[in-house]
Write a protein that holds these residues in place. Structure first.
Motif, PDB file in Angstrom:
ATOM      1  N   PHE A  22      23.638 -10.944  10.864  1.00 24.83           N
ATOM      2  CA  PHE A  22      24.509  -9.922  10.720  1.00 24.83           C
ATOM      3  C   PHE A  22      25.888 -10.075   9.670  1.00 24.83           C
ATOM      4  N   ASN A  23      26.103  -8.843   9.288  1.00 26.50           N
ATOM      5  CA  ASN A  23      27.366  -8.792   8.156  1.00 26.50           C
ATOM      6  C   ASN A  23      28.613  -9.334   9.135  1.00 26.50           C
ATOM      7  N   ILE A  24      29.744  -9.552   8.344  1.00 24.78           N
ATOM      8  CA  ILE A  24      30.795  -9.960   8.885  1.00 24.78           C
ATOM      9  C   ILE A  24      31.420  -8.962  10.163  1.00 24.78           C
ATOM     10  N   GLY A  25      31.111  -7.653   9.852  1.00 20.21           N
ATOM     11  CA  GLY A  25      31.585  -6.662  10.611  1.00 20.21           C
ATOM     12  C   GLY A  25      31.023  -6.618  11.915  1.00 20.21           C
ATOM     13  N   LYS A  26      29.592  -6.593  11.896  1.00 25.05           N
ATOM     14  CA  LYS A  26      28.651  -6.808  12.980  1.00 25.05           C
ATOM     15  C   LYS A  26      28.868  -7.981  13.716  1.00 25.05           C
ATOM     16  N   LYS A  27      28.988  -9.074  13.206  1.00 22.27           N
ATOM     17  CA  LYS A  27      29.681 -10.544  13.888  1.00 22.27           C
ATOM     18  C   LYS A  27      30.710 -10.030  14.913  1.00 22.27           C
ATOM     19  N   GLY A  28      31.686  -9.541  14.183  1.00 19.10           N
ATOM     20  CA  GLY A  28      33.087  -9.162  14.897  1.00 19.10           C
ATOM     21  C   GLY A  28      32.889  -8.347  16.132  1.00 19.10           C
TER      22      GLY A  28
END
Length: 54
Positions: free
Chosen positions: A37-43
């Motif tokens: 996942f990208n950083i936003g989706k990980k968050g």
């Protein structure tokens, strides 16, 4: 604080024996590893509420 230090000591001692664990989640009907996942989706994934249906 002492408990955290004890845990870290145990983890450091057994670092060579540990294996990487991949976490998968269902996205749009299929499963994907969270590490991709990208950083936003990980968050978003970290903020999810987990529950057990009775």
């Amino acid at each position: 604080m002492q408990n955290i230090l004890e845990t870290q000591s145990i983890l450091d001692k057994h670092q060579a024996e540990r294996t990487k664990c991949l976490v998968y989640t269902r996205v749009m009907g299929y499963h994907r590893p969270v590490e991709s996942f990208n950083i936003g989706k990980k968050g978003e994934h970290k903020q999810r509420q987990h529950f057990t249906e009775k």
